[in-house]
Scaffold this motif. Sequence first.
Motif, PDB file in Angstrom:
ATOM      1  N   ARG A   1       0.829  -1.209   0.000  1.00 33.18           N
ATOM      2  CA  ARG A   1       0.000   0.000   0.000  1.00 33.18           C
ATOM      3  C   ARG A   1       0.864   1.260   0.000  1.00 33.18           C
ATOM      4  O   ARG A   1       0.491   2.285  -0.600  1.00 33.18           O
ATOM      5  N   MET A   2       2.007   1.209   0.641  1.00 31.43           N
ATOM      6  CA  MET A   2       2.922   2.357   0.644  1.00 31.43           C
ATOM      7  C   MET A   2       3.363   2.676  -0.778  1.00 31.43           C
ATOM      8  O   MET A   2       3.456   3.846  -1.169  1.00 31.43           O
ATOM      9  N   ALA A   3       3.632   1.635  -1.554  1.00 30.10           N
ATOM     10  CA  ALA A   3       4.080   1.831  -2.930  1.00 30.10           C
ATOM     11  C   ALA A   3       2.934   2.320  -3.824  1.00 30.10           C
ATOM     12  O   ALA A   3       3.137   3.137  -4.726  1.00 30.10           O
ATOM     13  N   GLU A   4       1.723   1.829  -3.566  1.00 32.03           N
ATOM     14  CA  GLU A   4       0.568   2.179  -4.399  1.00 32.03           C
ATOM     15  C   GLU A   4       0.033   3.581  -4.113  1.00 32.03           C
ATOM     16  O   GLU A   4      -0.465   4.259  -5.013  1.00 32.03           O
ATOM     17  N   TYR A   5       0.145   4.007  -2.855  1.00 28.58           N
ATOM     18  CA  TYR A   5      -0.441   5.283  -2.445  1.00 28.58           C
ATOM     19  C   TYR A   5       0.599   6.132  -1.715  1.00 28.58           C
ATOM     20  O   TYR A   5       0.607   6.205  -0.482  1.00 28.58           O
ATOM     21  N   PRO A   6       1.505   6.743  -2.468  1.00 30.35           N
ATOM     22  CA  PRO A   6       2.593   7.522  -1.855  1.00 30.35           C
ATOM     23  C   PRO A   6       2.104   8.680  -0.986  1.00 30.35           C
ATOM     24  O   PRO A   6       2.819   9.101  -0.070  1.00 30.35           O
ATOM     25  N   ASP A   7       0.887   9.184  -1.256  1.00 28.00           N
ATOM     26  CA  ASP A   7       0.379  10.282  -0.435  1.00 28.00           C
ATOM     27  C   ASP A   7       0.058   9.829   0.987  1.00 28.00           C
ATOM     28  O   ASP A   7      -0.034  10.647   1.908  1.00 28.00           O
ATOM     29  N   LEU A   8      -0.087   8.513   1.177  1.00 23.80           N
ATOM     30  CA  LEU A   8      -0.361   7.953   2.507  1.00 23.80           C
ATOM     31  C   LEU A   8       0.850   7.208   3.073  1.00 23.80           C
ATOM     32  O   LEU A   8       0.747   6.554   4.111  1.00 23.80           O
ATOM     33  N   ALA A   9       1.976   7.328   2.398  1.00 22.14           N
ATOM     34  CA  ALA A   9       3.154   6.535   2.760  1.00 22.14           C
ATOM     35  C   ALA A   9       3.610   6.751   4.200  1.00 22.14           C
ATOM     36  O   ALA A   9       3.978   5.804   4.904  1.00 22.14           O
ATOM     37  N   SER A  10       3.589   8.001   4.659  1.00 20.84           N
ATOM     38  CA  SER A  10       4.056   8.271   6.016  1.00 20.84           C
ATOM     39  C   SER A  10       3.159   7.602   7.055  1.00 20.84           C
ATOM     40  O   SER A  10       3.646   7.058   8.057  1.00 20.84           O
ATOM     41  N   ALA A  11       1.840   7.601   6.818  1.00 15.25           N
ATOM     42  CA  ALA A  11       0.904   6.949   7.749  1.00 15.25           C
ATOM     43  C   ALA A  11       1.079   5.432   7.702  1.00 15.25           C
ATOM     44  O   ALA A  11       1.063   4.762   8.744  1.00 15.25           O
ATOM     45  N   TYR A  12       1.273   4.885   6.491  1.00 14.53           N
ATOM     46  CA  TYR A  12       1.512   3.448   6.368  1.00 14.53           C
ATOM     47  C   TYR A  12       2.828   3.063   7.041  1.00 14.53           C
ATOM     48  O   TYR A  12       2.937   1.981   7.639  1.00 14.53           O
ATOM     49  N   HIS A  13       3.803   3.933   6.955  1.00 15.41           N
ATOM     50  CA  HIS A  13       5.098   3.647   7.585  1.00 15.41           C
ATOM     51  C   HIS A  13       4.939   3.510   9.096  1.00 15.41           C
ATOM     52  O   HIS A  13       5.568   2.639   9.714  1.00 15.41           O
ATOM     53  N   LEU A  14       4.123   4.353   9.691  1.00 21.63           N
ATOM     54  CA  LEU A  14       3.880   4.260  11.136  1.00 21.63           C
ATOM     55  C   LEU A  14       3.222   2.925  11.486  1.00 21.63           C
ATOM     56  O   LEU A  14       3.532   2.318  12.511  1.00 21.63           O
ATOM     57  N   LYS A  15       2.326   2.484  10.623  1.00 23.34           N
ATOM     58  CA  LYS A  15       1.666   1.197  10.842  1.00 23.34           C
ATOM     59  C   LYS A  15       2.659   0.053  10.738  1.00 23.34           C
ATOM     60  O   LYS A  15       2.611  -0.916  11.517  1.00 23.34           O
ATOM     61  N   LEU A  16       3.579   0.159   9.784  1.00 22.96           N
ATOM     62  CA  LEU A  16       4.602  -0.866   9.612  1.00 22.96           C
ATOM     63  C   LEU A  16       5.525  -0.912  10.827  1.00 22.96           C
ATOM     64  O   LEU A  16       5.868  -1.994  11.329  1.00 22.96           O
ATOM     65  N   ARG A  17       5.908   0.255  11.301  1.00 19.85           N
ATOM     66  CA  ARG A  17       6.764   0.319  12.488  1.00 19.85           C
ATOM     67  C   ARG A  17       6.069  -0.287  13.707  1.00 19.85           C
ATOM     68  O   ARG A  17       6.681  -1.007  14.497  1.00 19.85           O
ATOM     69  N   ASP A  18       4.769  -0.024  13.808  1.00 22.44           N
ATOM     70  CA  ASP A  18       3.991  -0.581  14.918  1.00 22.44           C
ATOM     71  C   ASP A  18       3.969  -2.107  14.848  1.00 22.44           C
ATOM     72  O   ASP A  18       4.037  -2.785  15.883  1.00 22.44           O
ATOM     73  N   ALA A  19       3.892  -2.656  13.649  1.00 24.06           N
ATOM     74  CA  ALA A  19       3.876  -4.113  13.482  1.00 24.06           C
ATOM     75  C   ALA A  19       5.189  -4.734  13.955  1.00 24.06           C
ATOM     76  O   ALA A  19       5.196  -5.757  14.649  1.00 24.06           O
ATOM     77  N   TYR A  20       6.299  -4.099  13.588  1.00 23.52           N
ATOM     78  CA  TYR A  20       7.606  -4.605  14.026  1.00 23.52           C
ATOM     79  C   TYR A  20       7.759  -4.475  15.539  1.00 23.52           C
ATOM     80  O   TYR A  20       8.295  -5.374  16.209  1.00 23.52           O
ATOM     81  N   GLU A  21       7.290  -3.375  16.098  1.00 22.34           N
ATOM     82  CA  GLU A  21       7.386  -3.168  17.541  1.00 22.34           C
ATOM     83  C   GLU A  21       6.556  -4.190  18.306  1.00 22.34           C
ATOM     84  O   GLU A  21       6.983  -4.671  19.366  1.00 22.34           O
ATOM     85  N   THR A  22       5.397  -4.533  17.755  1.00 18.73           N
ATOM     86  CA  THR A  22       4.548  -5.542  18.394  1.00 18.73           C
ATOM     87  C   THR A  22       5.267  -6.883  18.450  1.00 18.73           C
ATOM     88  O   THR A  22       5.240  -7.578  19.483  1.00 18.73           O
ATOM     89  N   GLU A  23       5.924  -7.257  17.370  1.00 15.78           N
ATOM     90  CA  GLU A  23       6.661  -8.518  17.348  1.00 15.78           C
ATOM     91  C   GLU A  23       7.780  -8.527  18.384  1.00 15.78           C
ATOM     92  O   GLU A  23       8.002  -9.530  19.071  1.00 15.78           O
ATOM     93  N   GLU A  24       8.472  -7.410  18.511  1.00 16.10           N
ATOM     94  CA  GLU A  24       9.551  -7.324  19.500  1.00 16.10           C
ATOM     95  C   GLU A  24       9.000  -7.376  20.921  1.00 16.10           C
ATOM     96  O   GLU A  24       9.576  -8.032  21.801  1.00 16.10           O
ATOM     97  N   GLN A  25       7.884  -6.692  21.137  1.00 16.86           N
ATOM     98  CA  GLN A  25       7.288  -6.678  22.480  1.00 16.86           C
ATOM     99  C   GLN A  25       6.838  -8.070  22.902  1.00 16.86           C
ATOM    100  O   GLN A  25       6.924  -8.437  24.077  1.00 16.86           O
ATOM    101  N   LEU A  26       6.339  -8.847  21.958  1.00 14.18           N
ATOM    102  CA  LEU A  26       5.874 -10.195  22.282  1.00 14.18           C
ATOM    103  C   LEU A  26       7.011 -11.107  22.722  1.00 14.18           C
ATOM    104  O   LEU A  26       6.771 -12.128  23.379  1.00 14.18           O
ATOM    105  N   LYS A  27       8.229 -10.754  22.368  1.00  8.86           N
ATOM    106  CA  LYS A  27       9.385 -11.552  22.792  1.00  8.86           C
ATOM    107  C   LYS A  27       9.785 -11.248  24.235  1.00  8.86           C
ATOM    108  O   LYS A  27      10.579 -11.968  24.822  1.00  8.86           O
ATOM    109  N   ASP A  28       9.219 -10.166  24.766  1.00  8.63           N
ATOM    110  CA  ASP A  28       9.543  -9.754  26.135  1.00  8.63           C
ATOM    111  C   ASP A  28       8.500 -10.328  27.094  1.00  8.63           C
ATOM    112  O   ASP A  28       7.342  -9.897  27.082  1.00  8.63           O
TER     113      ASP A  28
END
Length: 267
Positions: free
Chosen positions: A131-158
């Motif tokens: 979606r980031m590639a398809e809709y560059p005008d929303l890329a920054s918001a999608y990036h935050l969502k992607l970062r949240d996904a990675y953070e969730t995975e790291e938190q689950l390891k704790d």
Amino acid sequence: MQLYHHPLSLDSQKVRLALEELGIDYTSYNVNPLTGKNMDPSFFKMNPSGKIPVFKNGLHIIYDTVEIIQYLERVAVVSSGGDKSQLSSSHVTEWMQKIQNWNPKYFTLSHIPAKYRDYVSKFLRRVVIARMAEYPDLASAYHLKLRDAYETEEQLKDPDVVRRSEEDLVRLLDEAETQLSETSYLTGEALTMADVMLIPVLARLALLKLENQYINSRPNVAEYWSMAQQLPSYKKVIGKYADGWRKQVTLIKTWSIVRFRCMLKRY
């Protein structure tokens, strides 16, 4: 009025129970976050966090669960010609916020087999990247969502993160157990929006097959849960998806869509 939700979403269940109890008509739109439908740009523009539920009335958009329910209460009062005394009391509102403060994310994910959890998580990250590639005008918001996904995975390891989530749940249930020793419902002898908030939490525990550990071990909560399952609103919103063929169809359909799109690399 439109509600964007999913039948197995805990916060969606809270809002749908409120709608049923208040007798408000609405148009329902099913948005399955496990298949990435909440990442579609039309939805993402309404709520850049990608979370459900989202309530829309004309140009008015709300995506905070407690705020949605309080808005619905006001709509019901105005529609019935009532007055402000019919709105939730400060005691009810306090319970609503207390229940909403428990975040079920880490607790729920920790009770899902890792192989399924990791597979879906990887799929959803690819959906966001696409979606980031398809809709560059929303890329920054999608990036935050992607970062949240990675953070969730790291938190689950704790283990401390999961432990704190469980401790918060236990504290909430213990408070409910104490309160329910004095009243039939959470804030008195009649069902309120506080109950609308708590019942889906108990339903989530039942969905995860944790009733014995968290519900049945508390006799007052167990009696309350049995009573809640007899409510017409519960049967319509949660009960028909709690077990049986609807639950299986929902889960199988979701898993099939994810597997099919992964095989075809259609994100």
